[in-house]
Write a protein that holds these residues in place. Structure first.
Motif, PDB file in Angstrom:
ATOM      1  N   GLU A  45      28.320 -17.012   3.563  1.00  0.00           N
ATOM      2  CA  GLU A  45      28.225 -15.877   4.487  1.00  0.00           C
ATOM      3  C   GLU A  45      26.939 -15.078   4.305  1.00  0.00           C
ATOM      4  O   GLU A  45      26.591 -14.273   5.158  1.00  0.00           O
ATOM      5  CB  GLU A  45      29.440 -14.943   4.283  1.00  0.00           C
ATOM      6  N   ALA A  46      26.249 -15.270   3.188  1.00  0.00           N
ATOM      7  CA  ALA A  46      25.042 -14.490   2.887  1.00  0.00           C
ATOM      8  C   ALA A  46      23.819 -15.107   3.556  1.00  0.00           C
ATOM      9  O   ALA A  46      23.662 -16.325   3.618  1.00  0.00           O
ATOM     10  CB  ALA A  46      24.816 -14.429   1.380  1.00  0.00           C
ATOM     11  N   THR A  47      22.959 -14.220   4.065  1.00  0.00           N
ATOM     12  CA  THR A  47      21.700 -14.649   4.680  1.00  0.00           C
ATOM     13  C   THR A  47      20.548 -14.176   3.804  1.00  0.00           C
ATOM     14  O   THR A  47      20.431 -12.990   3.516  1.00  0.00           O
ATOM     15  CB  THR A  47      21.545 -14.051   6.087  1.00  0.00           C
ATOM     16  N   ILE A  48      19.722 -15.105   3.379  1.00  0.00           N
ATOM     17  CA  ILE A  48      18.576 -14.774   2.550  1.00  0.00           C
ATOM     18  C   ILE A  48      17.336 -14.808   3.438  1.00  0.00           C
ATOM     19  O   ILE A  48      16.942 -15.869   3.918  1.00  0.00           O
ATOM     20  CB  ILE A  48      18.449 -15.753   1.369  1.00  0.00           C
ATOM     21  N   ARG A  49      16.752 -13.636   3.641  1.00  0.00           N
ATOM     22  CA  ARG A  49      15.594 -13.493   4.534  1.00  0.00           C
ATOM     23  C   ARG A  49      14.313 -13.504   3.699  1.00  0.00           C
ATOM     24  O   ARG A  49      13.742 -12.474   3.398  1.00  0.00           O
ATOM     25  CB  ARG A  49      15.727 -12.200   5.324  1.00  0.00           C
ATOM     26  N   TYR A  50      13.861 -14.667   3.347  1.00  0.00           N
ATOM     27  CA  TYR A  50      12.659 -14.759   2.519  1.00  0.00           C
ATOM     28  C   TYR A  50      11.395 -14.471   3.314  1.00  0.00           C
ATOM     29  O   TYR A  50      10.369 -14.132   2.742  1.00  0.00           O
ATOM     30  CB  TYR A  50      12.586 -16.104   1.792  1.00  0.00           C
ATOM     31  N   GLY A  51      11.432 -14.545   4.616  1.00  0.00           N
ATOM     32  CA  GLY A  51      10.279 -14.181   5.441  1.00  0.00           C
ATOM     33  C   GLY A  51       9.961 -12.692   5.316  1.00  0.00           C
ATOM     34  O   GLY A  51       8.801 -12.289   5.214  1.00  0.00           O
ATOM     35  N   ALA A  52      11.006 -11.854   5.302  1.00  0.00           N
ATOM     36  CA  ALA A  52      10.804 -10.411   5.128  1.00  0.00           C
ATOM     37  C   ALA A  52      10.239 -10.129   3.737  1.00  0.00           C
ATOM     38  O   ALA A  52       9.404  -9.228   3.568  1.00  0.00           O
ATOM     39  CB  ALA A  52      12.121  -9.667   5.331  1.00  0.00           C
ATOM     40  N   PHE A  53      10.690 -10.916   2.739  1.00  0.00           N
ATOM     41  CA  PHE A  53      10.161 -10.747   1.391  1.00  0.00           C
ATOM     42  C   PHE A  53       8.668 -11.084   1.350  1.00  0.00           C
ATOM     43  O   PHE A  53       7.877 -10.375   0.729  1.00  0.00           O
ATOM     44  CB  PHE A  53      10.932 -11.630   0.409  1.00  0.00           C
ATOM     45  N   ILE A  54       8.262 -12.138   2.033  1.00  0.00           N
ATOM     46  CA  ILE A  54       6.842 -12.519   2.073  1.00  0.00           C
ATOM     47  C   ILE A  54       6.027 -11.396   2.703  1.00  0.00           C
ATOM     48  O   ILE A  54       4.948 -11.041   2.215  1.00  0.00           O
ATOM     49  CB  ILE A  54       6.650 -13.852   2.827  1.00  0.00           C
ATOM     50  N   GLY A  65       1.078 -22.938  12.312  1.00  0.00           N
ATOM     51  CA  GLY A  65       1.925 -23.733  13.211  1.00  0.00           C
ATOM     52  C   GLY A  65       2.955 -22.937  13.975  1.00  0.00           C
ATOM     53  O   GLY A  65       4.025 -23.462  14.272  1.00  0.00           O
ATOM     54  N   GLY A  66       2.702 -21.698  14.278  1.00  0.00           N
ATOM     55  CA  GLY A  66       3.605 -20.920  15.122  1.00  0.00           C
ATOM     56  C   GLY A  66       4.855 -20.427  14.416  1.00  0.00           C
ATOM     57  O   GLY A  66       5.880 -20.205  15.060  1.00  0.00           O
ATOM     58  N   VAL A  67       4.807 -20.257  13.121  1.00  0.00           N
ATOM     59  CA  VAL A  67       5.962 -19.783  12.361  1.00  0.00           C
ATOM     60  C   VAL A  67       6.038 -18.265  12.454  1.00  0.00           C
ATOM     61  O   VAL A  67       5.045 -17.574  12.253  1.00  0.00           O
ATOM     62  CB  VAL A  67       5.855 -20.219  10.880  1.00  0.00           C
ATOM     63  N   ASP A  68       7.216 -17.746  12.761  1.00  0.00           N
ATOM     64  CA  ASP A  68       7.448 -16.302  12.756  1.00  0.00           C
ATOM     65  C   ASP A  68       8.096 -15.955  11.419  1.00  0.00           C
ATOM     66  O   ASP A  68       9.240 -16.337  11.159  1.00  0.00           O
ATOM     67  CB  ASP A  68       8.354 -15.903  13.927  1.00  0.00           C
ATOM     68  N   PHE A  69       7.370 -15.240  10.585  1.00  0.00           N
ATOM     69  CA  PHE A  69       7.850 -14.969   9.235  1.00  0.00           C
ATOM     70  C   PHE A  69       9.118 -14.126   9.226  1.00  0.00           C
ATOM     71  O   PHE A  69       9.923 -14.239   8.315  1.00  0.00           O
ATOM     72  CB  PHE A  69       6.758 -14.280   8.403  1.00  0.00           C
ATOM     73  N   SER A  70       9.294 -13.275  10.225  1.00  0.00           N
ATOM     74  CA  SER A  70      10.499 -12.436  10.236  1.00  0.00           C
ATOM     75  C   SER A  70      11.748 -13.274  10.477  1.00  0.00           C
ATOM     76  O   SER A  70      12.855 -12.853  10.145  1.00  0.00           O
ATOM     77  CB  SER A  70      10.383 -11.338  11.291  1.00  0.00           C
ATOM     78  N   ASP A  71      11.588 -14.490  11.037  1.00  0.00           N
ATOM     79  CA  ASP A  71      12.745 -15.359  11.287  1.00  0.00           C
ATOM     80  C   ASP A  71      13.028 -16.319  10.131  1.00  0.00           C
ATOM     81  O   ASP A  71      14.022 -17.034  10.169  1.00  0.00           O
ATOM     82  CB  ASP A  71      12.514 -16.189  12.559  1.00  0.00           C
ATOM     83  N   LEU A  72      12.169 -16.358   9.127  1.00  0.00           N
ATOM     84  CA  LEU A  72      12.383 -17.278   8.010  1.00  0.00           C
ATOM     85  C   LEU A  72      13.561 -16.796   7.171  1.00  0.00           C
ATOM     86  O   LEU A  72      13.535 -15.706   6.599  1.00  0.00           O
ATOM     87  CB  LEU A  72      11.126 -17.375   7.144  1.00  0.00           C
ATOM     88  N   GLN A  73      14.578 -17.614   7.142  1.00  0.00           N
ATOM     89  CA  GLN A  73      15.780 -17.266   6.388  1.00  0.00           C
ATOM     90  C   GLN A  73      16.615 -18.517   6.180  1.00  0.00           C
ATOM     91  O   GLN A  73      16.407 -19.533   6.826  1.00  0.00           O
ATOM     92  CB  GLN A  73      16.596 -16.212   7.134  1.00  0.00           C
ATOM     93  N   PHE A  74      17.525 -18.429   5.247  1.00  0.00           N
ATOM     94  CA  PHE A  74      18.514 -19.493   5.097  1.00  0.00           C
ATOM     95  C   PHE A  74      19.832 -18.856   4.682  1.00  0.00           C
ATOM     96  O   PHE A  74      19.865 -17.739   4.159  1.00  0.00           O
ATOM     97  CB  PHE A  74      18.060 -20.602   4.142  1.00  0.00           C
ATOM     98  N   LYS A  75      20.918 -19.593   4.945  1.00  0.00           N
ATOM     99  CA  LYS A  75      22.255 -19.053   4.680  1.00  0.00           C
ATOM    100  C   LYS A  75      22.892 -19.811   3.531  1.00  0.00           C
ATOM    101  O   LYS A  75      22.775 -21.022   3.421  1.00  0.00           O
ATOM    102  CB  LYS A  75      23.135 -19.158   5.916  1.00  0.00           C
TER     103      LYS A  75
END
Length: 128
Positions: free
Chosen positions: A52-61, A39-49
Motif C-alpha cells: 500500500e506504500a508509495t515511495i516517491r524517489y523522484g521527489a527525493f531527487i 528521455g522525457g522523464v518527469d521526476f515528480s512521477d518517479l515512484q514505486f509501490k
C-alpha cells in the motif's frame, strides 16, 4: 545582543524566501530540462509501490538537487564575504604600516645626562 537577534531573524526570513526560489527553479526549470535530456522523464512521477506504500524517489531527487543548489549558493556567499574581510584586513595593515612608530623613550643614561646638563646650566646662570 539585540542587533544579533535581528540579524538572525532577517537571515532566517531571507533564507526561507531563497529556499522557495531555489525550489521553484529546480521543480519548474531544471528538472523538466533534465527530464527532457534523459528521455522525457518527469521526476515528480518517479515512484514505486510496495504493498500500500508509495515511495516517491523522484521527489527525493528534486529535494537533493534543491539542497545542492542552496548549499553551493551559501558556499559562494561565504567565500565572497571572506574575500571582503581579507581585503579589509590587508588594507588596515597597509594603513598601519604607513604610520611611523612612536620614538622610543629616552634611556636612563640620557635622562641623567639631561638632568646634569640642566643643573650645570643653572649654576652657570647663577654665576652670571
Amino acid at each position: 545582543m539585540k542587533g544579533n537577534v535581528i540579524d538572525l531573524a532577517v537571515g532566517v526570513i531571507i533564507g526561507g524566501a531563497f529556499g522557495k526560489i531555489v525550489t521553484s527553479l529546480v521543480n519548474d526549470l531544471l528538472m523538466p530540462l533534465i527530464g527532457i535530456l534523459i528521455g522525457g522523464v518527469d521526476f515528480s512521477d518517479l515512484q514505486f509501490k510496495i504493498g500500500e506504500a508509495t515511495i516517491r524517489y523522484g521527489a527525493f531527487i528534486q529535494t537533493v538537487v534543491d539542497f545542492l543548489i542552496i548549499s553551493f549558493s551559501i558556499f559562494l556567499f561565504v567565500r565572497f564575504l571572506n574575500k571582503l574581510k581579507l581585503e579589509h584586513e590587508k588594507q588596515a595593515e597597509v594603513e598601519e604600516a604607513k604610520t611611523p612608530p612612536p620614538p622610543p623613550p629616552p634611556s636612563k643614561e640620557e635622562i641623567l645626562l639631561t638632568d646634569i646638563k640642566n643643573i650645570l646650566e643653572e649654576i652657570k646662570d647663577k654665576k652670571s
